[in-house]
Design a protein around this motif. Structure first.
Motif, PDB file in Angstrom:
ATOM      1  N   GLY A   1       0.792  -1.223   0.000  1.00 14.70           N
ATOM      2  CA  GLY A   1       0.000   0.000   0.000  1.00 14.70           C
ATOM      3  C   GLY A   1       0.819   1.266   0.000  1.00 14.70           C
ATOM      4  N   ASP A   2       1.878   1.309   0.808  1.00  9.89           N
ATOM      5  CA  ASP A   2       2.671   2.538   0.904  1.00  9.89           C
ATOM      6  C   ASP A   2       3.310   2.901  -0.428  1.00  9.89           C
ATOM      7  N   VAL A   3       3.849   1.900  -1.121  1.00 12.16           N
ATOM      8  CA  VAL A   3       4.524   2.146  -2.398  1.00 12.16           C
ATOM      9  C   VAL A   3       3.522   2.605  -3.456  1.00 12.16           C
ATOM     10  N   ALA A   4       2.374   1.943  -3.510  1.00 11.09           N
ATOM     11  CA  ALA A   4       1.368   2.300  -4.508  1.00 11.09           C
ATOM     12  C   ALA A   4       0.900   3.739  -4.330  1.00 11.09           C
ATOM     13  N   GLU A   5       0.698   4.158  -3.077  1.00 14.08           N
ATOM     14  CA  GLU A   5       0.224   5.520  -2.826  1.00 14.08           C
ATOM     15  C   GLU A   5       1.276   6.558  -3.212  1.00 14.08           C
ATOM     16  N   LEU A   6       2.526   6.304  -2.871  1.00 16.42           N
ATOM     17  CA  LEU A   6       3.580   7.265  -3.219  1.00 16.42           C
ATOM     18  C   LEU A   6       3.812   7.346  -4.724  1.00 16.42           C
ATOM     19  N   LYS A   7       3.674   6.209  -5.424  1.00 16.61           N
ATOM     20  CA  LYS A   7       3.742   6.244  -6.899  1.00 16.61           C
ATOM     21  C   LYS A   7       2.654   7.146  -7.464  1.00 16.61           C
ATOM     22  N   ALA A   8       1.460   7.032  -6.882  1.00 13.42           N
ATOM     23  CA  ALA A   8       0.338   7.848  -7.353  1.00 13.42           C
ATOM     24  C   ALA A   8       0.590   9.326  -7.094  1.00 13.42           C
ATOM     25  N   ILE A   9       1.147   9.649  -5.942  1.00 12.49           N
ATOM     26  CA  ILE A   9       1.466  11.046  -5.632  1.00 12.49           C
ATOM     27  C   ILE A   9       2.480  11.599  -6.633  1.00 12.49           C
ATOM     28  N   SER A  10       3.502  10.803  -6.940  1.00 11.67           N
ATOM     29  CA  SER A  10       4.507  11.250  -7.922  1.00 11.67           C
ATOM     30  C   SER A  10       3.881  11.470  -9.286  1.00 11.67           C
ATOM     31  N   GLU A  11       2.931  10.615  -9.657  1.00  7.78           N
ATOM     32  CA  GLU A  11       2.287  10.760 -10.971  1.00  7.78           C
ATOM     33  C   GLU A  11       1.420  12.004 -11.038  1.00  7.78           C
ATOM     34  N   ILE A  12       0.631  12.254 -10.003  1.00  3.29           N
ATOM     35  CA  ILE A  12      -0.282  13.401 -10.000  1.00  3.29           C
ATOM     36  C   ILE A  12       0.478  14.730  -9.881  1.00  3.29           C
ATOM     37  N   PHE A  13       1.459  14.778  -9.003  1.00  6.66           N
ATOM     38  CA  PHE A  13       2.093  16.057  -8.675  1.00  6.66           C
ATOM     39  C   PHE A  13       3.383  16.310  -9.434  1.00  6.66           C
ATOM     40  N   GLY A  14       3.899  15.302 -10.121  1.00 10.15           N
ATOM     41  CA  GLY A  14       5.072  15.499 -10.955  1.00 10.15           C
ATOM     42  C   GLY A  14       6.243  16.094 -10.196  1.00 10.15           C
TER      43      GLY A  14
END
Length: 417
Positions: free
Chosen positions: A313-326
Motif C-alpha cells: 500500500g505505501d509504495v502504490a500511494e507514493l507512486k500515485a502522488i509522484s504521478e499526479i504532482f510530478g
C-alpha cells in the motif's frame, strides 16, 4: 446554482496518543507512539499481541453506568469526540435551528464488533437457550453512533452512516460537505469512530496477514515507508468535526479553523484487500479531489497519506502522488500519522483530517516516526517528514483514506482567505 462555502469550526479527538484535540496534537508533534501490549484480553496465543488502545479512558467519566452499558465502545467514543467538537465550536444549542443540523458519521469500518463477539460467545457457552441482551442489536449496528449524537442534542437534520471500510469517515465528511454546499444544512457534525481491538478483530486481521507482528518492539511497529515494515498496527478511537456554512459561522462569530474546499472518491476495481500496484485508483481520487476543489497540483503543500505501513500500500500511494504532482511532489510535506496512532480503520479519515487542519493552524507538520531503513522502491526525493516534525506554512492540506473493497476518498482543506 452557486454552492455554499463550508468551514470547519469545531474539532474533537479521542486517540491512542491523546484523549482530547489538544492532547492529540501534542502527541503528534512530539512523535509519540500509541502502540503497547494489549490489555483488553489475554493476547498470548495471538500472532500480534499489541495494538494502539486508548489510554486512561473510562466510559463512566462521561456516561452513567446504565447509559454506558447500552453502548458499544465505538458509539461511546463517537459521543465523546462529538461532544468535544460541539463545545469547541461554541454552538449555542438553544439558538441553532436543529432542523438544519445534521449528523453524518463514518459508521466504523466494522461497527459494534465487541458487542457481536461477546453475545455470540455467551450463547455458545450456554445450554442453547437464546438469551440475548435486549440492547444487542442497537449496540451493534453501525448507524447507532450518529443516532445517539442526534438524540442527545436534538439535531433533526440528515442523520446517517457511511460504510466504506477504512474510508468511511472520509466518505462521511465529503457527504457532509456536499449537504451544506447544496444548502440543505447550516451545520453538520461529522467524523468516525472505531473499537475493533477485540479477539475477533485482531484474530481476523492476523488471519489475513495484515498486521505487524513486531511483538518485541510494539512502539516501533507502525513504520510507514520504512524498508522493514511488515503490516499495520490496529488502533481505536474517534474524530469529530463541526462543518458549517461560512456565512452562518461568520454571523455567530465562530472561530474558523479552515475552509473545507473539496473532496473526491474513486474505486480501485481491482482486489478485495490489495491496492492496485500502480495506484491507479489513488491517482483518480486525488485528481477528482483537486478538480472538485478547483485547485492545481502545485497548490498542495501537505498530504497526510493513508500510509498504513503495509508493504504494497505505501509504495502504490507514493507512486500515485509522484504521478499526479510530478516535479512538485518533492516540494510537498508528506507524512503518515498512522505511525503514531496506528490504523483507526473507520475513524482514520476524520482523525487524519484533524491532523491536517491542526498542522495548518500551527504551521508544523507532524512526523512519520519509526523510519530506520530506506525502501529502494520509494522515490528518495519525496519529503516524507521522517522522524521529526517540520515547520511549514501550509496554505492547502490534503488527506488520503482508502478501504478494503477498493474504496478511495480524498479531502482537502485551505486556510481561509
Amino acid at each position: 446554482m452557486e454552492l455554499k462555502r463550508v468551514v470547519v469550526t469545531g474539532l474533537g479527538a479521542l486517540t491512542p496518543i491523546g484523549n482530547t484535540k489538544d492532547e492529540f496534537w501534542e502527541g503528534l508533534i512530539s512523535g509519540k507512539s500509541g502502540a503497547a501490549p494489549i490489555t483488553y484480553y489475554d493476547a498470548e496465543k495471538f500472532k500480534t499481541k499489541f495494538a494502539c488502545e486508548l489510554k486512561n479512558f473510562n466510559a463512566t467519566d462521561f456516561f452513567d453506568r446504565k447509559e454506558a452499558r447500552k453502548m458499544d465502545r465505538f458509539a461511546q467514543y463517537a459521543m465523546v469526540a462529538a461532544d468535544e467538537a460541539i463545545e469547541d465550536a461554541k454552538l449555542n444549542l438553544d439558538e441553532v435551528d436543529k432542523l438544519r443540523v445534521g449528523v453524518i458519521w463514518g459508521g466504523a469500518g466494522i461497527g459494534g464488533l465487541e458487542t457481536f463477539q461477546n453475545e455470540v460467545l455467551n450463547f455458545a457457552a450456554g445450554d442453547g437457550t437464546p438469551r440475548f441482551n435486549p440492547f444487542f442489536i442497537p449496540k451493534m449496528i453501525a448507524d447507532i453512533a450518529p443516532g445517539n449524537i442526534s438524540i442527545k442534542h436534538g439535531f433533526m437534520g440528515p442523520n446517517y452512516t457511511t460504510v466504506s471500510a477504512c474510508a468511511s469517515s472520509a466518505n462521511a465528511m465529503f457527504d457532509a460537505l456536499n449537504i451544506i454546499r447544496l444548502g440543505h444544512c447550516d451545520v453538520v457534525v461529522t467524523g468516525g469512530s472505531e473499537a475493533a481491538v477485540t479477539i475477533a478483530g485482531m484474530g481476523g486481521f492476523n488471519a489475513m496477514h495484515a498486521l505487524s507482528t513486531r511483538n518485541e518492539s510494539p512502539e516501533t511497529a507502525s513504520r510507514p515507508f520504512d524498508g522493514t515494515r511488515d503490516g499495520f498496527v490496529l488502533g481505536e478511537g474517534a474524530g469529530a468535526l463541526i462543518l458549517e456554512e461560512y456565512e452562518h459561522a461568520k454571523a455567530r462569530g465562530a472561530k474558523i479553523y479552515a475552509e473545507f474546499v473539496g473532496g473526491g472518491l474513486s474505486s480501485d476495481a481491482y482486489h478485495m484487500t490489495a491496492p492496485h500496484p500502480d495506484g491507479i485508483g489513488v491517482v483518480a481520487v486525488m485528481k477528482n479531489c483537486l478538480q472538485n476543489a478547483g485547485l492545481k497540483p502545485e497548490d498542495i503543500d501537505h498530504i497526510n497519506t493513508h500510509g498504513t505501513s503495509t508493504p504494497l500500500g505505501d509504495v502504490a500511494e507514493l507512486k500515485a502522488i509522484s504521478e499526479i504532482f510530478g516535479s512538485h511532489a518533492k516540494n510537498i510535506n508528506i507524512n503518515s500519522t498512522k505511525s503514531m496512532t496506528g490504523h483507526l480503520l473507520g475513524a482514520a479519515g476524520a482523525i487524519e483530517a484533524i491532523s491536517v487542519i491542526l498542522a495548518m493552524e500551527n504551521g508544523v507538520i507532524p512526523p512519520t516516526i519509526n523510519h530506520t531503513t530506506v525502501d529502494e522502491s520509494i522515490d528518495p526525493e519525496l519529503n516524507l517528514t521522517l522522524n521529526k516534525a517540520q515547520k511549514r506554512d501550509i496554505k492547502v492540506g490534503m488527506s488520503n483514506t482508502f478501504g478494503f473493497g477498493g474504496h478511495n476518498a480524498c479531502v482537502v482543506f485551505k486556510k481561509l482567505d
